[in-house]
Motif scaffolding. Structure first.
Motif, PDB file in Angstrom:
ATOM      1  N   PRO A 172       0.832  -1.203   0.000  1.00  0.00           N
ATOM      2  CA  PRO A 172       0.000   0.000   0.000  1.00  0.00           C
ATOM      3  C   PRO A 172       0.867   1.254   0.000  1.00  0.00           C
ATOM      4  O   PRO A 172       1.998   1.235   0.503  1.00  0.00           O
ATOM      5  CB  PRO A 172      -0.780  -0.102   1.313  1.00  0.00           C
ATOM      6  N   GLU A 173       0.299   2.345  -0.545  1.00  0.00           N
ATOM      7  CA  GLU A 173       1.079   3.569  -0.702  1.00  0.00           C
ATOM      8  C   GLU A 173       1.642   4.078   0.632  1.00  0.00           C
ATOM      9  O   GLU A 173       2.793   4.525   0.698  1.00  0.00           O
ATOM     10  CB  GLU A 173       0.220   4.649  -1.341  1.00  0.00           C
ATOM     11  N   GLU A 174       0.833   3.980   1.701  1.00  0.00           N
ATOM     12  CA  GLU A 174       1.340   4.487   2.989  1.00  0.00           C
ATOM     13  C   GLU A 174       2.509   3.635   3.503  1.00  0.00           C
ATOM     14  O   GLU A 174       3.426   4.141   4.144  1.00  0.00           O
ATOM     15  CB  GLU A 174       0.217   4.600   4.034  1.00  0.00           C
ATOM     16  N   ASP A 175       2.492   2.352   3.173  1.00  0.00           N
ATOM     17  CA  ASP A 175       3.616   1.491   3.560  1.00  0.00           C
ATOM     18  C   ASP A 175       4.855   1.839   2.738  1.00  0.00           C
ATOM     19  O   ASP A 175       5.985   1.826   3.246  1.00  0.00           O
ATOM     20  CB  ASP A 175       3.266   0.018   3.343  1.00  0.00           C
ATOM     21  N   GLN A 176       4.640   2.149   1.465  1.00  0.00           N
ATOM     22  CA  GLN A 176       5.778   2.545   0.623  1.00  0.00           C
ATOM     23  C   GLN A 176       6.421   3.816   1.176  1.00  0.00           C
ATOM     24  O   GLN A 176       7.644   3.935   1.226  1.00  0.00           O
ATOM     25  CB  GLN A 176       5.308   2.784  -0.820  1.00  0.00           C
ATOM     26  N   GLU A 177       5.584   4.747   1.627  1.00  0.00           N
ATOM     27  CA  GLU A 177       6.122   5.986   2.190  1.00  0.00           C
ATOM     28  C   GLU A 177       6.881   5.710   3.485  1.00  0.00           C
ATOM     29  O   GLU A 177       7.938   6.280   3.749  1.00  0.00           O
ATOM     30  CB  GLU A 177       4.990   6.991   2.439  1.00  0.00           C
ATOM     31  N   ALA A 178       6.332   4.819   4.300  1.00  0.00           N
ATOM     32  CA  ALA A 178       7.024   4.449   5.550  1.00  0.00           C
ATOM     33  C   ALA A 178       8.383   3.825   5.224  1.00  0.00           C
ATOM     34  O   ALA A 178       9.393   4.121   5.879  1.00  0.00           O
ATOM     35  CB  ALA A 178       6.161   3.472   6.355  1.00  0.00           C
ATOM     36  N   CYS A 179       8.421   2.978   4.194  1.00  0.00           N
ATOM     37  CA  CYS A 179       9.683   2.336   3.798  1.00  0.00           C
ATOM     38  C   CYS A 179      10.674   3.371   3.272  1.00  0.00           C
ATOM     39  O   CYS A 179      11.883   3.252   3.480  1.00  0.00           O
ATOM     40  CB  CYS A 179       9.425   1.260   2.743  1.00  0.00           C
ATOM     41  N   ARG A 180      10.155   4.404   2.604  1.00  0.00           N
ATOM     42  CA  ARG A 180      11.043   5.465   2.121  1.00  0.00           C
ATOM     43  C   ARG A 180      11.682   6.201   3.310  1.00  0.00           C
ATOM     44  O   ARG A 180      12.880   6.486   3.315  1.00  0.00           O
ATOM     45  CB  ARG A 180      10.263   6.449   1.236  1.00  0.00           C
ATOM     46  N   ARG A 181      10.873   6.484   4.329  1.00  0.00           N
ATOM     47  CA  ARG A 181      11.419   7.171   5.514  1.00  0.00           C
ATOM     48  C   ARG A 181      12.476   6.295   6.205  1.00  0.00           C
ATOM     49  O   ARG A 181      13.523   6.777   6.622  1.00  0.00           O
ATOM     50  CB  ARG A 181      10.284   7.512   6.494  1.00  0.00           C
ATOM     51  N   ILE A 182      12.179   5.009   6.301  1.00  0.00           N
ATOM     52  CA  ILE A 182      13.132   4.079   6.936  1.00  0.00           C
ATOM     53  C   ILE A 182      14.436   4.039   6.145  1.00  0.00           C
ATOM     54  O   ILE A 182      15.525   4.103   6.717  1.00  0.00           O
ATOM     55  CB  ILE A 182      12.503   2.659   7.023  1.00  0.00           C
ATOM     56  N   SER A 183      14.312   3.973   4.831  1.00  0.00           N
ATOM     57  CA  SER A 183      15.514   3.927   3.977  1.00  0.00           C
ATOM     58  C   SER A 183      16.340   5.186   4.171  1.00  0.00           C
ATOM     59  O   SER A 183      17.566   5.123   4.363  1.00  0.00           O
ATOM     60  CB  SER A 183      15.115   3.792   2.502  1.00  0.00           C
ATOM     61  N   ASN A 184      15.663   6.332   4.149  1.00  0.00           N
ATOM     62  CA  ASN A 184      16.389   7.592   4.331  1.00  0.00           C
ATOM     63  C   ASN A 184      17.062   7.648   5.693  1.00  0.00           C
ATOM     64  O   ASN A 184      18.154   8.201   5.837  1.00  0.00           O
ATOM     65  CB  ASN A 184      15.435   8.777   4.159  1.00  0.00           C
ATOM     66  N   SER A 185      16.419   7.049   6.691  1.00  0.00           N
ATOM     67  CA  SER A 185      16.974   7.108   8.055  1.00  0.00           C
ATOM     68  C   SER A 185      18.288   6.342   8.178  1.00  0.00           C
ATOM     69  O   SER A 185      19.070   6.585   9.087  1.00  0.00           O
ATOM     70  CB  SER A 185      15.958   6.582   9.079  1.00  0.00           C
ATOM     71  N   VAL A 186      18.519   5.380   7.250  1.00  0.00           N
ATOM     72  CA  VAL A 186      19.802   4.660   7.286  1.00  0.00           C
ATOM     73  C   VAL A 186      20.711   5.108   6.139  1.00  0.00           C
ATOM     74  O   VAL A 186      21.710   4.453   5.833  1.00  0.00           O
ATOM     75  CB  VAL A 186      19.606   3.119   7.257  1.00  0.00           C
ATOM     76  N   GLY A 187      20.337   6.209   5.490  1.00  0.00           N
ATOM     77  CA  GLY A 187      21.199   6.774   4.442  1.00  0.00           C
ATOM     78  C   GLY A 187      21.106   6.055   3.111  1.00  0.00           C
ATOM     79  O   GLY A 187      22.009   6.163   2.277  1.00  0.00           O
ATOM     80  N   ALA A 188      20.023   5.303   2.904  1.00  0.00           N
ATOM     81  CA  ALA A 188      19.888   4.537   1.660  1.00  0.00           C
ATOM     82  C   ALA A 188      18.767   5.111   0.798  1.00  0.00           C
ATOM     83  O   ALA A 188      17.853   5.769   1.307  1.00  0.00           O
ATOM     84  CB  ALA A 188      19.592   3.073   1.976  1.00  0.00           C
TER      85      ALA A 188
END
Ligand code: SF4
Length: 199
Positions: A172-188
């Motif tokens: 789902p789109e909201e999960d994709q956004e959450a995954c984007r935030r997580i990725s950014n939080s580890v510099g990826a």
């Protein structure tokens, strides 16, 4: 048995059939092939020398990158992969990628990310889910803290190479956004793959 095979413009290296996950969506459960490539179940894991020989008998100028994967989880052989990649790069400057579930440090029980330096240009890690609970349900890892550890692997690997976390586009789109935030939080970076995209 197939050690190297072509997919698109990339050359893939099948290092192992071992895996620390048992993903509910894993094609290995039903399919003996990947995009028509068969013999991916290895009779025995090829030695480092056999892998290198198999790669070098190809014309590497034909490929845009060399991708270490498995029909399994390649980081069971992360130390050897990095040695092979360095050896190949000495002969031809081909970009390299590691496709992994990010469990390398759990498998080796130490920080393996320094091995990536000058060997692997991009580490692509399957994030798959926005939290541990969903990851565990979907990927059924043998390790208790696999989700936290893969994020840590991503963060540490970023000191030596480019890191991309991946999810599939059916989330789902909201999960994709959450995954984007997580990725950014580890510099990826986050890459959202098509569900049928095997790369
Ligand atoms: S990590 Fe990859 S090889 Fe391992 S079970 Fe999941 S999809 Fe299959």
């Amino acid at each position: 048995m197939t050690i190297t095979y072509e997919l698109g413009k990339s050359l893939y290296v099948n290092m192992t059939n071992r895996c620390s996950n048992a993903c509910t969506f894993c094609i290995r459960r039903d399919e003996p092939t990947v995009n028509g490539v068969d013999d991916l179940w290895l009779e025995k894991e090829p030695t480092k020398e056999e892998v290198l020989e198999d790669i070098l008998k190809r014309d590497l100028s034909q490929y845009k990158e060399l991708v270490f994967c498995g029909y399994g989880e390649p980081s069971y052989r992360l130390d050897e992969i990095c040695e092979i990649a360095k050896d190949v790069k000495k002969r031809y400057p081909i970009p390299t990628r590691l496709n992994t579930n990010g469990h390398g440090n759990l498998i080796f029980k130490k920080d393996m990310t320094p091995y990536l330096k000058d060997a692997i240009d991009v580490v692509s890690i399957s994030l798959n889910a926005k939290d541990k609970q969903e990851y565990d349900t979907l990927c059924r890892p043998v390790f208790e803290d696999a989700y936290e550890a893969l994020l840590d692997f991503a963060r540490l690997a970023g000191r030596y190479t480019k890191v991309v976390l991946t999810i599939v586009d059916i989330l789902p789109e909201e999960d994709q956004e959450a995954c984007r935030r997580i990725s950014n939080s580890v510099g990826a970076d986050l890459r959202i793959r098509s569900y049928i995209d095997v790369e």
